[in-house]
Design a protein around this motif. Structure first.
Motif, short mmCIF file in Angstrom:
data_model
loop_
_atom_site.label_atom_id
_atom_site.label_comp_id
_atom_site.label_asym_id
_atom_site.label_seq_id
_atom_site.Cartn_x
_atom_site.Cartn_y
_atom_site.Cartn_z
N GLN A 2 0.81 -1.22 0.00
CA GLN A 2 0.00 0.00 0.00
C GLN A 2 0.84 1.27 0.00
N GLY A 3 2.14 1.14 -0.06
CA GLY A 3 3.02 2.31 -0.06
C GLY A 3 3.94 2.32 1.13
N ARG A 4 4.90 3.23 1.08
CA ARG A 4 5.85 3.36 2.18
C ARG A 4 5.73 4.76 2.77
N PHE A 5 5.75 4.82 4.11
CA PHE A 5 5.60 6.08 4.83
C PHE A 5 6.72 6.22 5.85
N ASP A 6 6.98 7.45 6.25
CA ASP A 6 7.94 7.66 7.33
C ASP A 6 7.38 7.12 8.64
N ILE A 7 6.08 7.32 8.88
CA ILE A 7 5.44 6.87 10.11
C ILE A 7 4.10 6.23 9.76
N VAL A 32 2.87 10.45 6.75
CA VAL A 32 2.20 9.76 7.85
C VAL A 32 1.02 8.97 7.32
N ALA A 33 0.94 7.69 7.71
CA ALA A 33 -0.22 6.86 7.40
C ALA A 33 -0.99 6.58 8.69
N LEU A 124 3.05 -2.33 8.86
CA LEU A 124 1.80 -2.95 9.28
C LEU A 124 1.34 -3.94 8.21
N THR A 125 0.85 -5.08 8.66
CA THR A 125 0.18 -6.02 7.77
C THR A 125 -1.31 -5.99 8.09
N LEU A 126 -2.11 -5.73 7.08
CA LEU A 126 -3.55 -5.58 7.28
C LEU A 126 -4.25 -6.93 7.17
N ILE A 132 1.71 -2.14 4.66
CA ILE A 132 2.09 -0.73 4.69
C ILE A 132 3.48 -0.66 5.30
N ALA A 133 4.46 -0.32 4.52
CA ALA A 133 5.83 -0.23 5.00
C ALA A 133 6.06 1.14 5.63
#
Length: 410
Positions: A2-7, A32-33, A124-126, A132-133
């Motif tokens: 789902q994409g990579r985020f800093d947080i 941020v996610a 996170l794994t949904l 979501i990395a």
């Protein structure tokens, strides 16, 4: 992916949402996610606080979220005490929080209706298998059943409903505690917020030894309370909750269950132990996090653990008062503890709610004739007779969107 985020923040309740809003405002360089199993941000809640709970530097974070402000003080009512205190009061609703988060975060950074199956330092794994990395992960999903077993104490439980009155209700300011009602199931009080001349939010609250919540019975008591005050109308918005009141804990074990990701909000134990009050701590945590010189996994994890330990140590006074309430007083006499407290200096009361009580406040609250039997008070102060460990409610209540029992008032 789902994409990579800093947080990436798991949990879009009050704590998680405030972190996301604060980082977007103060650290716009960071992506941020925010992820939550619910379809909306914040669930279905009204959060209220005293204006003095929030530091001046952080007011800009909270003021846009406030749907109601009362600057003419608030009332408390007890069998032997009625008092108006001058402190300003504020309320935030989940609808306003949801709108603020959606306006602040890009559409592809807010994941609602997406449960988190697992999390680790890399993301996170949904539940649907998506990943979501993230460079930093923060778990703000609230307390779960296993963690509750690390805590000792009692419960604060409530049902609240918005009454749409047929005529002006005449309430000039919030009634934060009306303990003149029948004392049932521990310390009981009714809480009233006049959102408009014809709208009043009524909450029936209990400091109880058990987490059992009879929503229909409490709704009927709200109806009876309104009728006794001459308020006629229709019950609308509903909410309910069961919150821990903490007297003690194996805090090291509680914190260790967080694993190798940073914790926030009530999941980190960041609430006032006696009032179960979390908004001021959520604001402070978000503000302090945004000010860190480095926001990466190792830095945030170490900082959040140290932050939680400091908060636990500062909560000693409030846990002692919670022990006094639950073990030194008979359930139907617990109101006397609060009745005496509300006769004290107003500034002391402000510091209490802000979680900023001083040693002088400790001395003032604990000296003099206690409002409970002397022998029991002495045992509690000596650490004898503390409440037992908390257990998960058999059927944890979910936020209500419609009246569970009666749709209107006679």
């Amino acid at each position: 992916m789902q994409g990579r985020f800093d947080i990436a923040i798991a949990g879009a309740g009050l704590a998680g949402s405030l972190i996301a809003l604060t980082l977007r405002a103060r650290r716009p360089d960071l992506s941020v996610a925010l992820v939550d199993k619910g379809e909306s941000v914040g669930g279905n809640h009204v959060w209220s606080f005293f204006a003095t709970d929030i530091a001046d530097a952080d007011r800009a974070l909270v003021d846009p979220l406030c749907i109601a402000r009362w600057d003419n003080g608030y009332d408390v009512l007890f069998p032997a005490l009625e008092r108006t205190l001058p402190t300003s009061y504020r309320s935030v609703t989940s609808e306003r929080l949801d709108a603020a988060v959606r306006a602040a975060l890009p559409a592809d950074a807010l994941f609602t209706g997406r449960a988190v199956a697992s999390l680790d330092p890399a993301g996170l794994t949904l539940a649907d298998g998506a990943r979501i990395a993230a460079g930093t992960v923060i778990d703000a999903r609230g307390l779960d059943g296993e963690r509750l077993t690390r805590l000792s104490g009692g419960w604060q439980k409530f049902v609240g409903a918005m009454l749409e009155c047929e005529a002006p209700h005449g309430l000039e300011r919030p009634v934060v505690m009306d303990a003149t009602v029948d004392q049932i199931d521990g310390y009981r009080f009714v809480y009233c917020l006049p959102f408009s001349p014809t709208e009043v939010f009524i909450e029936d609250t209990y400091y109880s030894d058990t987490p059992d919540l009879d929503v229909a019975a409490l709704t009927a008591r709200i109806t009876d309370y309104a009728a006794a005050r001459g308020w006629r109308g229709t019950l609308g918005r509903f909410e309910s909750g069961v919150l821990p009141v903490v007297t003690d804990a194996n805090f090291a074990a509680f914190q260790a269950e967080g694993g190798e990701v940073a914790q926030a909000g009530v999941r980190a134990g960041l609430f006032q132990p006696l009032t179960s009050y979390s908004l001021p701590d959520a604001v402070r945590y978000a503000s302090a996090l945004a000010a860190l010189p480095r926001i990466d996994h190792r830095s945030v994890l170490a900082w959040s653990r140290a932050y939680g330990r400091r908060h636990w140590r500062r909560g000693l006074f409030y846990r002692l008062l919670a022990r006094m309430l639950f073990r030194a007083a008979e359930p139907d006499q617990r109101y006397r503890v609060l009745q005496r407290f509300y006769g004290l200096d107003g500034i002391l009361i402000e510091r209490f709610y802000a979680g900023a009580s001083t040693l002088a406040d400790w001395a003032r609250v604990l000296t003099g004739k206690p409002p409970v039997p002397m022998g029991r008070a002495a045992l509690v102060l000596a650490g004898i007779g503390a409440p037992g460990r908390l257990t998960r409610p058999v059927a944890p209540p979910h936020p209500l969107t419609a009246p569970p029992a009666t749709e209107g008032m006679p």
